[in-house]
Design a protein around this motif. Sequence first.
Motif, PDB file in Angstrom:
ATOM      1  N   ALA A   1      12.734  -3.444  -0.753  1.00 18.01           N
ATOM      2  CA  ALA A   1      12.689  -3.599  -2.216  1.00 18.01           C
ATOM      3  C   ALA A   1      11.777  -2.552  -2.861  1.00 18.01           C
ATOM      4  CB  ALA A   1      12.234  -5.005  -2.581  1.00 18.01           C
ATOM      5  N   GLY A   2      10.650  -2.254  -2.208  1.00 15.48           N
ATOM      6  CA  GLY A   2       9.742  -1.253  -2.761  1.00 15.48           C
ATOM      7  C   GLY A   2      10.362   0.136  -2.742  1.00 15.48           C
ATOM      8  N   SER A   3      11.045   0.476  -1.643  1.00 13.34           N
ATOM      9  CA  SER A   3      11.720   1.773  -1.561  1.00 13.34           C
ATOM     10  C   SER A   3      12.765   1.909  -2.671  1.00 13.34           C
ATOM     11  CB  SER A   3      12.413   1.936  -0.201  1.00 13.34           C
ATOM     12  OG  SER A   3      11.473   1.855   0.845  1.00 13.34           O
ATOM     13  N   HIS A   4      13.527   0.845  -2.854  1.00  9.89           N
ATOM     14  CA  HIS A   4      14.590   0.899  -3.863  1.00  9.89           C
ATOM     15  C   HIS A   4      14.004   1.045  -5.267  1.00  9.89           C
ATOM     16  CE1 HIS A   4      17.292  -1.335  -0.772  1.00  9.89           C
ATOM     17  NE2 HIS A   4      17.330  -0.032  -0.617  1.00  9.89           N
ATOM     18  N   ARG A   5      12.905   0.344  -5.506  1.00  9.91           N
ATOM     19  CA  ARG A   5      12.316   0.463  -6.835  1.00  9.91           C
ATOM     20  C   ARG A   5      11.800   1.889  -7.057  1.00  9.91           C
ATOM     21  NH1 ARG A   5       8.062  -3.803  -9.033  1.00  9.91           N
ATOM     22  NH2 ARG A   5       6.604  -2.660  -7.734  1.00  9.91           N
ATOM     23  N   LEU A   6      11.236   2.476  -6.011  1.00 12.53           N
ATOM     24  CA  LEU A   6      10.770   3.863  -6.138  1.00 12.53           C
ATOM     25  C   LEU A   6      11.931   4.788  -6.518  1.00 12.53           C
ATOM     26  CD1 LEU A   6       8.318   4.147  -3.108  1.00 12.53           C
ATOM     27  CD2 LEU A   6       7.726   4.282  -5.534  1.00 12.53           C
ATOM     28  N   VAL A   7      13.071   4.609  -5.860  1.00 14.77           N
ATOM     29  CA  VAL A   7      14.218   5.467  -6.173  1.00 14.77           C
ATOM     30  C   VAL A   7      14.650   5.235  -7.620  1.00 14.77           C
ATOM     31  CG1 VAL A   7      16.649   5.933  -5.676  1.00 14.77           C
ATOM     32  CG2 VAL A   7      15.024   5.629  -3.796  1.00 14.77           C
ATOM     33  N   ARG A   8      14.656   3.961  -8.033  1.00 15.94           N
ATOM     34  CA  ARG A   8      15.044   3.661  -9.415  1.00 15.94           C
ATOM     35  C   ARG A   8      14.055   4.281 -10.407  1.00 15.94           C
ATOM     36  NH1 ARG A   8      18.371  -0.006 -11.083  1.00 15.94           N
ATOM     37  NH2 ARG A   8      16.916  -0.982 -12.535  1.00 15.94           N
ATOM     38  N   GLU A   9      12.836   4.498  -9.945  1.00 16.22           N
ATOM     39  CA  GLU A   9      11.828   5.078 -10.835  1.00 16.22           C
ATOM     40  C   GLU A   9      11.743   6.602 -10.700  1.00 16.22           C
ATOM     41  OE1 GLU A   9       8.915   1.144 -10.920  1.00 16.22           O
ATOM     42  OE2 GLU A   9       8.334   2.913  -9.783  1.00 16.22           O
ATOM     43  N   GLY A  10      12.618   7.168  -9.880  1.00 15.05           N
ATOM     44  CA  GLY A  10      12.647   8.623  -9.838  1.00 15.05           C
ATOM     45  C   GLY A  10      12.403   9.260  -8.483  1.00 15.05           C
ATOM     46  N   ALA A  11      12.029   8.469  -7.482  1.00 15.65           N
ATOM     47  CA  ALA A  11      11.866   9.041  -6.146  1.00 15.65           C
ATOM     48  C   ALA A  11      13.221   9.521  -5.627  1.00 15.65           C
ATOM     49  CB  ALA A  11      11.281   8.001  -5.191  1.00 15.65           C
ATOM     50  N   VAL A  12      13.166  10.481  -4.716  1.00 16.30           N
ATOM     51  CA  VAL A  12      14.393  11.028  -4.145  1.00 16.30           C
ATOM     52  C   VAL A  12      14.814  10.179  -2.949  1.00 16.30           C
ATOM     53  CG1 VAL A  12      15.404  13.013  -2.962  1.00 16.30           C
ATOM     54  CG2 VAL A  12      13.863  13.354  -4.904  1.00 16.30           C
ATOM     55  N   LEU A  13      16.040   9.703  -2.959  1.00 13.73           N
ATOM     56  CA  LEU A  13      16.560   8.941  -1.816  1.00 13.73           C
ATOM     57  C   LEU A  13      16.828   9.899  -0.664  1.00 13.73           C
ATOM     58  CD1 LEU A  13      19.257   6.173  -1.905  1.00 13.73           C
ATOM     59  CD2 LEU A  13      19.499   8.092  -0.336  1.00 13.73           C
ATOM     60  N   VAL A  14      16.301   9.572   0.507  1.00 10.66           N
ATOM     61  CA  VAL A  14      16.554  10.395   1.691  1.00 10.66           C
ATOM     62  C   VAL A  14      17.029   9.512   2.833  1.00 10.66           C
ATOM     63  CG1 VAL A  14      14.948  12.273   1.147  1.00 10.66           C
ATOM     64  CG2 VAL A  14      14.123  10.247   2.349  1.00 10.66           C
ATOM     65  N   THR A  15      17.940  10.056   3.633  1.00  9.07           N
ATOM     66  CA  THR A  15      18.489   9.278   4.734  1.00  9.07           C
ATOM     67  C   THR A  15      18.205   9.903   6.089  1.00  9.07           C
ATOM     68  OG1 THR A  15      20.647  10.386   4.770  1.00  9.07           O
ATOM     69  CG2 THR A  15      20.376   8.572   3.208  1.00  9.07           C
ATOM     70  N   ARG A  16      17.725  11.166   6.098  1.00  8.55           N
ATOM     71  CA  ARG A  16      17.432  11.805   7.375  1.00  8.55           C
ATOM     72  C   ARG A  16      16.495  13.000   7.176  1.00  8.55           C
ATOM     73  NH1 ARG A  16      21.773  15.679   7.526  1.00  8.55           N
ATOM     74  NH2 ARG A  16      22.983  15.326   5.640  1.00  8.55           N
ATOM     75  N   THR A  17      15.985  13.483   8.300  1.00  6.74           N
ATOM     76  CA  THR A  17      14.981  14.543   8.285  1.00  6.74           C
ATOM     77  C   THR A  17      15.399  15.733   7.430  1.00  6.74           C
ATOM     78  OG1 THR A  17      14.280  13.906  10.494  1.00  6.74           O
ATOM     79  CG2 THR A  17      13.644  16.090   9.769  1.00  6.74           C
ATOM     80  N   GLU A  18      16.651  16.165   7.591  1.00  9.21           N
ATOM     81  CA  GLU A  18      17.101  17.364   6.879  1.00  9.21           C
ATOM     82  C   GLU A  18      16.955  17.183   5.373  1.00  9.21           C
ATOM     83  OE1 GLU A  18      18.644  15.973   9.380  1.00  9.21           O
ATOM     84  OE2 GLU A  18      18.412  17.549  10.880  1.00  9.21           O
TER      85      GLU A  18
ATOM     86  N   GLY B   1       0.816  -1.194   0.000  1.00  6.41           N
ATOM     87  CA  GLY B   1       0.000   0.000   0.000  1.00  6.41           C
ATOM     88  C   GLY B   1       0.855   1.252   0.000  1.00  6.41           C
ATOM     89  N   ALA B   2       2.036   1.158   0.621  1.00  4.51           N
ATOM     90  CA  ALA B   2       2.901   2.334   0.720  1.00  4.51           C
ATOM     91  C   ALA B   2       3.364   2.783  -0.665  1.00  4.51           C
ATOM     92  CB  ALA B   2       4.095   2.037   1.607  1.00  4.51           C
ATOM     93  N   THR B   3       3.700   1.823  -1.523  1.00  4.18           N
ATOM     94  CA  THR B   3       4.126   2.236  -2.862  1.00  4.18           C
ATOM     95  C   THR B   3       2.933   2.802  -3.631  1.00  4.18           C
ATOM     96  OG1 THR B   3       3.855  -0.009  -3.719  1.00  4.18           O
ATOM     97  CG2 THR B   3       6.029   0.593  -2.936  1.00  4.18           C
TER      98      THR B   3
END
Lengths: 386, 386
Positions: free
Chosen positions: B270-287, B242-244
């Motif tokens: 796996a879903g997060s990684h696919r999102l990044v591969r499809e154009g989502a912005v990778l984020v590692t922290r709040t800032e 549902g998140a994707t």
Amino acid sequence: MNDELLRAWARLSRVAEPPAPGLAALVAEVGAVRAVDRVRRGEVSERVAAETSARRGVERADADLAAASVAGVRIIGPEHPDWPHEPLAALAACGVAELAPPVALWVRGPGRLAARCERAVGVVGSRAATGYGLHVAAELGAGLADRGHTVVSGAAIGIDGAAHRGALGVEGPTVAVLACGADRAYPLAHQALLARITATGLVVSEYPPGSVPARHRFLVRNRLIAGLSAGTVVVEAGLRSGATRTASDAATLGRPVLAVPGPVTSAMSAGSHRLVREGAVLVTRTEEVLEELGPIGAHLATDPPAVRRATDALDTVGRLVHDALPARGAREIGWLAKEAGVPVGAVRVALVDLERRGLVDHHAGRWQLRPEEVRAGGGGTRGWGA
Amino acid sequence: MNDELLRAWARLSRVAEPPAPGLAALVAEVGAVRAVDRVRRGEVSERVAAETSARRGVERADADLAAASVAGVRIIGPEHPDWPHEPLAALAACGVAELAPPVALWVRGPGRLAARCERAVGVVGSRAATGYGLHVAAELGAGLADRGHTVVSGAAIGIDGAAHRGALGVEGPTVAVLACGADRAYPLAHQALLARITATGLVVSEYPPGSVPARHRFLVRNRLIAGLSAGTVVVEAGLRSGATRTASDAATLGRPVLAVPGPVTSAMSAGSHRLVREGAVLVTRTEEVLEELGPIGAHLATDPPAVRRATDALDTVGRLVHDALPARGAREIGWLAKEAGVPVGAVRVALVDLERRGLVDHHAGRWQLRPEEVRAGGGGTRGWGA
């Protein structure tokens, strides 16, 4: 190869500390033998003069060739059929002085470097790798080599070593580019690994036999890993690391940069994550690497097969009606229409379809989920969601 | 709010299963009270007739309002000052039927929904989260809330719950959007969590009190999480999750999609990684999240003072209406209401204000930008949030 050429390459490899953009340009212009002659006579540009001034008087070509021969190391230059012209062309073409091409390469191991670099992928990362990173590097090394791609790396402790080992484990091709003489075992802990690489792959260096791995040479060496590879994969890297430098070299050469993500809580993945945020392609497995490097591998990544559910194929109305059915008990069409918010006619059509799919059955005008379907988690409330 | 309006909203919320694009458009055009009247008399388009046919005869508004009142739940609609017009405008504007805006929202907890959504970020992910994912979600929830941003999520087990808890832990704002009635505690394991959210944040649902969380409602609900947020962060998600879907809704709405990476060996990333591969912005922290959602952040305070425009002083509805006016040509109020996603009554009020400010004028019931205003660059881009 004639001795004059061998000696010219050997001399060029020692007369200037790489990278030597002026000398590389001169060799590209007039060839190795004439370049050596001009350097010896001082008939060179100011730039080449500066690059060669410190070692112009050193005459070690014969001694270097002899030492190399003893260690099973040979030398190749641009005139040699094994020279990887195509991969290295980008080094000269990019016009960045620090990325100047090598004037010669010392090579150890069977096989031709040019052939090895036709389908080569750089796999690099930190020395202080985590167990996770080592695992992923080994998997990638094995996956790439298993598909006939040469794994190029730097033979360092950590990610580099794991990548080489992965390739060797499937008896696949691998090339180690050293920051010291190709006759040396550095790091010492990788003496056995280097011996294995030498047995089936290639160890490569632009430094003459006996050269020590001075600190700056690791960074200089990285441009060759990037240059010999169609693309570079960073597995684990801190924010300040040689691996991110290799990635930056690859980007400058117009080669794809790929990075493997990891936990955001791991400092060892911070470099990889920053690369992705700056434009590198996130990759999670071999197929995705090959997909990105397309022309060198015809493989296209397909997602691993997901679990299929019987309800996957339903259209929207079908799903609404299916969801409206309680886990236990049968309902009339009117009730279902209200619950699902779907017109009665559409509910009737959907129920026929659901019955055909074996998901529901009916008695005396009342419909219910089939028992198997309930057990499989269909319908009812409904523990599914985000 | 007058009782007629409350009853109209309540009735609209039950008469069609969301999303109901036809009904939503009708409400935007004629307002809630008239929409109810037309539905009751069957004077509606085929589309609205289909959406409402199953439940047209159900008369539960008073009972629903009474039940809501007992549970501390109130109802708001587009005519209510708490209605988050700006965030939800994209749902109508995107033109995708499945992302149609809600016709009313049941709300529980202190505070105004519109105010809560001014600086809101969706944080979503899988129910079967790992310890890593839960940790990161809680950190993000706390980090965002600590900087005054509302954490919007779905109150599910796993990532959703961790994000809400992170926000509550720093006594920050959080909004839970449910797939069942706002009076229900679902999932049951989150009864205490929902009570805590209700105490300081908001629990929101488009389903009337007592509604059960049917499967399809989780997906339908996800568009509201995306719609109420300036951007959506996916923390951990399997390939089918549902998140994707929420992320995909956000992308359709033109809102930034951000994803937190994790080990490539974890199916939950796996879903997060696919999102990044499809154009989502990778984020590692709040800032990094705030950097991406810049304009909604506190960074505004440090931005250099921008050139003042006559439109700067407009309120939300005023800006929506102003933006809806084309550079050339005049339009009727009904058209503007549709284009701006604002009820006709509110459009009328806004136009009077815009006229008073010298930004628009009208002839024969059609409104247009004043020529000076066109030259100054008015009537241009739309958009909200990032």
